[in-house]
Design a protein around this motif. Structure first.
Motif, short mmCIF file in Angstrom:
data_model
loop_
_atom_site.label_atom_id
_atom_site.label_comp_id
_atom_site.label_asym_id
_atom_site.label_seq_id
_atom_site.Cartn_x
_atom_site.Cartn_y
_atom_site.Cartn_z
N ALA A 19 0.84 -1.20 0.00
CA ALA A 19 0.00 0.00 0.00
C ALA A 19 0.87 1.25 0.00
O ALA A 19 0.61 2.22 -0.74
N THR A 20 1.93 1.25 0.80
CA THR A 20 2.85 2.39 0.84
C THR A 20 3.55 2.56 -0.50
O THR A 20 3.72 3.69 -1.00
N TYR A 21 3.95 1.45 -1.09
CA TYR A 21 4.63 1.49 -2.39
C TYR A 21 3.71 2.04 -3.48
O TYR A 21 4.11 2.89 -4.29
N ILE A 22 2.44 1.65 -3.48
CA ILE A 22 1.47 2.14 -4.46
C ILE A 22 1.24 3.64 -4.27
O ILE A 22 1.15 4.40 -5.24
N GLU A 23 1.14 4.09 -3.02
CA GLU A 23 0.96 5.51 -2.75
C GLU A 23 2.14 6.33 -3.26
O GLU A 23 1.97 7.41 -3.84
N SER A 24 3.36 5.81 -3.07
CA SER A 24 4.54 6.54 -3.57
C SER A 24 4.55 6.59 -5.09
O SER A 24 4.90 7.61 -5.69
N LEU A 25 4.12 5.51 -5.74
CA LEU A 25 4.05 5.50 -7.20
C LEU A 25 3.00 6.50 -7.70
O LEU A 25 3.23 7.20 -8.70
N GLU A 26 1.87 6.57 -7.02
CA GLU A 26 0.83 7.51 -7.42
C GLU A 26 1.30 8.96 -7.28
O GLU A 26 1.01 9.80 -8.13
N SER A 27 2.06 9.25 -6.22
CA SER A 27 2.56 10.62 -6.05
C SER A 27 3.59 10.94 -7.14
O SER A 27 3.63 12.06 -7.65
N GLN A 28 4.42 9.96 -7.51
CA GLN A 28 5.38 10.19 -8.61
C GLN A 28 4.65 10.44 -9.93
O GLN A 28 5.03 11.32 -10.70
N ILE A 29 3.59 9.68 -10.17
CA ILE A 29 2.81 9.86 -11.40
C ILE A 29 2.20 11.26 -11.43
O ILE A 29 2.22 11.94 -12.45
N LYS A 30 1.69 11.72 -10.29
CA LYS A 30 1.09 13.04 -10.22
C LYS A 30 2.13 14.13 -10.49
O LYS A 30 1.88 15.07 -11.26
N GLN A 31 3.31 14.00 -9.88
CA GLN A 31 4.37 14.98 -10.10
C GLN A 31 4.81 15.01 -11.56
O GLN A 31 5.00 16.07 -12.16
N LEU A 32 4.98 13.84 -12.15
CA LEU A 32 5.41 13.78 -13.54
C LEU A 32 4.35 14.32 -14.49
O LEU A 32 4.67 14.96 -15.49
N SER A 33 3.08 14.09 -14.18
CA SER A 33 2.01 14.63 -15.00
C SER A 33 1.99 16.16 -14.96
O SER A 33 1.80 16.81 -15.99
N GLU A 34 2.18 16.72 -13.78
CA GLU A 34 2.23 18.18 -13.65
C GLU A 34 3.41 18.75 -14.41
O GLU A 34 3.30 19.77 -15.09
N LYS A 35 4.56 18.09 -14.30
CA LYS A 35 5.76 18.56 -15.01
C LYS A 35 5.55 18.47 -16.53
O LYS A 35 5.94 19.38 -17.27
N LEU A 36 4.93 17.40 -16.98
CA LEU A 36 4.64 17.24 -18.41
C LEU A 36 3.71 18.34 -18.90
O LEU A 36 3.91 18.91 -19.97
N GLN A 37 2.71 18.68 -18.13
CA GLN A 37 1.77 19.73 -18.50
C GLN A 37 2.47 21.08 -18.62
O GLN A 37 2.23 21.84 -19.56
N VAL A 38 3.38 21.39 -17.69
CA VAL A 38 4.14 22.64 -17.73
C VAL A 38 5.02 22.67 -18.97
O VAL A 38 5.08 23.68 -19.69
N LEU A 39 5.71 21.57 -19.26
CA LEU A 39 6.60 21.52 -20.42
C LEU A 39 5.83 21.63 -21.73
O LEU A 39 6.27 22.30 -22.67
N GLU A 40 4.66 20.98 -21.81
CA GLU A 40 3.86 21.07 -23.03
C GLU A 40 3.33 22.49 -23.24
O GLU A 40 3.29 22.98 -24.36
N SER A 41 2.94 23.16 -22.17
CA SER A 41 2.45 24.53 -22.32
C SER A 41 3.59 25.45 -22.75
O SER A 41 3.38 26.37 -23.54
N ARG A 42 4.79 25.20 -22.27
CA ARG A 42 5.93 26.00 -22.68
C ARG A 42 6.29 25.74 -24.15
O ARG A 42 6.66 26.65 -24.88
N LEU A 43 6.14 24.51 -24.58
CA LEU A 43 6.44 24.16 -25.96
C LEU A 43 5.43 24.77 -26.92
O LEU A 43 5.77 25.11 -28.04
#
Length: 95
Positions: A19-43
């Motif tokens: 459960a802890t491992y899944i929660e950490s993966l979900e937080s990584q996915i959320k961070q990467l999604s936000e970073k991707l959105q920022v980079l796409e808007s800049r592009l």
């Protein structure tokens, strides 16, 4: 990255770790999604929708629409037809 066998072994022995491992993966996915959105808007920015200079535009899809909608005249440039025109006369002693 954990292998499938390791995950299955942890599932049977300690579900709290999974459960802890899944929660950490979900937080990584959320961070990467936000970073991707920022980079796409800049592009997607170019000189027409931001304060960037036109020399930084890389993927120009074509020339912008012309600002003037005037059509070309059928008349030729220059003087009117049949007008004799005048020029300066030559002098014997130019200054």
């Amino acid at each position: 990255m954990m292998k499938r066998e390791e995950i299955l072994a942890l599932c049977t022995s300690n579900p709290e770790v999974i459960a802890t491992y899944i929660e950490s993966l979900e937080s990584q996915i959320k961070q990467l999604s936000e970073k991707l959105q920022v980079l796409e808007s800049r592009l997607n920015q170019n000189s027409r929708n931001s304060s960037k200079p036109p020399s930084t535009d890389f993927f120009v899809k074509g020339k912008p629409n012309p600002k003037s909608l005037r059509k070309k005249s059928e008349k030729n440039p220059g003087g009117q037809e049949g007008h004799p025109g005048t020029t300066l006369k030559m002098v014997d002693n130019p200054d």
